[in-house]
Design an enzyme around this catalytic site. Structure first.
Site, PDB file in Angstrom:
ATOM      1  N   GLU A  47      48.773  51.579  49.539  1.00 29.45           N
ATOM      2  CA  GLU A  47      49.615  51.976  50.662  1.00 29.45           C
ATOM      3  C   GLU A  47      49.576  53.498  50.803  1.00 29.45           C
ATOM      4  O   GLU A  47      49.776  54.216  49.824  1.00 29.45           O
ATOM      5  CB  GLU A  47      51.063  51.520  50.444  1.00 29.45           C
ATOM      6  CG  GLU A  47      51.241  50.011  50.492  1.00 29.45           C
ATOM      7  CD  GLU A  47      52.668  49.579  50.206  1.00 29.45           C
ATOM      8  OE1 GLU A  47      53.147  48.639  50.854  1.00 29.45           O
ATOM      9  OE2 GLU A  47      53.300  50.170  49.303  1.00 29.45           O
ATOM     10  N   HIS A  87      50.195  54.852  47.131  1.00 30.05           N
ATOM     11  CA  HIS A  87      50.781  53.842  46.247  1.00 30.05           C
ATOM     12  C   HIS A  87      49.774  52.749  45.881  1.00 30.05           C
ATOM     13  O   HIS A  87      49.415  51.910  46.706  1.00 30.05           O
ATOM     14  CB  HIS A  87      52.014  53.211  46.910  1.00 30.05           C
ATOM     15  CG  HIS A  87      52.644  52.142  46.084  1.00 30.05           C
ATOM     16  ND1 HIS A  87      53.100  50.954  46.609  1.00 30.05           N
ATOM     17  CD2 HIS A  87      52.880  52.075  44.750  1.00 30.05           C
ATOM     18  CE1 HIS A  87      53.598  50.208  45.639  1.00 30.05           C
ATOM     19  NE2 HIS A  87      53.467  50.864  44.504  1.00 30.05           N
ATOM     20  N   SER A  90      56.817  53.662  44.163  1.00 22.99           N
ATOM     21  CA  SER A  90      56.846  52.364  44.831  1.00 22.99           C
ATOM     22  C   SER A  90      58.125  52.160  45.627  1.00 22.99           C
ATOM     23  O   SER A  90      58.212  51.243  46.439  1.00 22.99           O
ATOM     24  CB  SER A  90      56.717  51.233  43.799  1.00 22.99           C
ATOM     25  OG  SER A  90      57.797  51.284  42.886  1.00 22.99           O
ATOM     26  N   ASN A 149      56.798  46.057  48.870  1.00 27.18           N
ATOM     27  CA  ASN A 149      58.039  45.889  48.119  1.00 27.18           C
ATOM     28  C   ASN A 149      59.247  45.630  49.008  1.00 27.18           C
ATOM     29  O   ASN A 149      60.297  45.209  48.532  1.00 27.18           O
ATOM     30  CB  ASN A 149      58.290  47.109  47.227  1.00 27.18           C
ATOM     31  CG  ASN A 149      57.486  47.033  45.944  1.00 27.18           C
ATOM     32  OD1 ASN A 149      57.337  45.974  45.352  1.00 27.18           O
ATOM     33  ND2 ASN A 149      56.936  48.149  45.517  1.00 27.18           N
TER      34      ASN A 149
END
Length: 385
Positions: A150, A138, A117, A188
């Protein structure tokens, strides 16, 4: 692809295994810990039984999903795999070691992916002689429920590998977005102000935890307030991701971690999993009441939303992803009530620039620098959509 390998039998690895097996693949789930493998099998059995009880699948289908998952602690079992997804601890050296070992076992055509991540996919790929078949895939936790994935090509990733991996994940019923291999990828990275600015507001004494959460849920329409969400994620995990992104961006003050969160993590106040975080989760604990001041709540919401929009705009400015994928990632990956760039159009990009400039003028911190893209769009009279 017939056989999929998953490394790591924690909640993420088990969840990905469930997704792949439900899609009809033979799955090999590996973990170095036999107790972890046993726990994963027990948990998967419970989850699948519950899905059958709710009518989401038949008992035969649930049994078939579990039958397609092989649990092992032996890496050589991965030899027939055509895709392997690694979902272990966020430690670059450990991941690189695993990827090196995999190359001596799997065929040259096997795609090897990391579920990281926050780490560099290109750095992980560098451990491989055939780095062109490595990429990031991800998932978000819990993987069977969260639709977003992702897809992150490394610098070394071959175009055909990228296309094949994305086609496969799409076929599992997931919504994929393509992002550059930069710290935090889309979600993130863009989500950092949701936590960071809430912590800043708390540390300044502008409002307490309950009031900030109330402002973001009741006024902003978010499903969870930032402190409730940090307690849900785990303050240790959230702090580590923040620290990793901060370091990876060469200590850009926009991503600076909070001492408040660091101290909670150090104290073991990790949130729900430890029974205490920003809130007390013990049985008879009183729930704190927010200050229901609408003007204060609106001020909190506007400040955090503007920082989020600024971060989304900067991700677009640096070509991290398309505007559509940025908005899709935030609505499907973290359940935001609207795409941030579309939200900017609705409230007015000029208002976002004005608020960013007001914050910068007040604090004189680079944390509050306005994205050049927002300024250009106001100058040129453009909108995102």
């Amino acid at each position: 692809m017939k056989t999929i390998g998953i490394i790591g039998a924690g909640s993420m690895g088990s969840g990905i295994a469930q997704v792949a097996a439900t899609a009809g693949h033979e799955v090999i789930l590996l973990d170095s810990s036999k107790p972890m493998l046993q726990k994963a099998e027990q948990n998967l059995r419970k989850i699948l039984d519950r899905l059958a009880d709710k009518g989401k699948m038949t008992k035969a289908e649930a049994g078939g999903v579990l039958d397609r998952i092989q649990f092992t602690d032996q890496l050589p079992k991965f030899s027939p795999c055509e895709l392997i997804i690694e979902a272990i601890i966020e430690d670059l050296n450990i991941k690189k070691q695993i990827f090196r070992e995999l190359e001596s076992i799997v065929s040259n055509n096997c795609i090897i992916a990391t579920n990281t991540s926050s780490l560099s996919v290109s750095a992980i790929a560098s451990a491989c002689d055939h780095a062109e078949r490595v990429l990031g895939i991800h998932f978000f936790n819990p993987a069977p429920l969260m639709p977003l994935v992702e897809i992150i090509p490394a610098v070394q990733t071959q175009d055909e590998v990228l296309k094949e991996a994305r086609r496969l994940v799409d076929s599992w019923g997931k919504i994929t977005v393509l992002t550059k291999d930069t710290p935090g990828f889309i979600v993130n990275r863009v989500a950092r102000p949701f936590y960071g600015e809430a912590l800043r507001i708390l540390e300044e004494g502008i409002a307490d935890v309950a009031t900030i959460d109330w402002a973001m849920t009741e006024i902003g329409g978010f499903r969870m307030g930032p402190f409730t969400l940090m307690d849900f994620i785990g303050n240790d995990i959230n702090y580590t991701v923040t620290e990793t992104v901060f370091k990876s961006f060469f200590y850009d003050p926009r991503y600076k971690p909070s001492f408040t969160q660091k101290r909670l993590a150090e104290a073991g106040y990790l949130g729900r999993k430890s029974g205490r975080g920003y809130y007390d989760y013990s049985e008879n604990a009183a729930k704190p009441e927010p200050n229901f001041d609408q003007q204060l709540g609106q001020k909190i919401f506007n400040r955090i939303l503007t920082l989020l929009i600024n971060e989304a705009a900067d991700a677009l400015f640096w070509n991290i992803a398309s505007k559509e994928d940025i908005d899709l990632a935030m609505t499907k990956g973290v359940n935001y009530p609207a795409g941030l760039l579309r939200w900017a159009d609705e409230i007015g990009i000029d208002k976002c620039v004005l608020q960013m400039d007001e914050l910068y003028d007040e604090y004189l911190e680079d944390r509050y620098r306005c994205s050049p893209l927002l300024r250009r769009m106001v100058r040129d009279g453009k909108s995102f959509y």
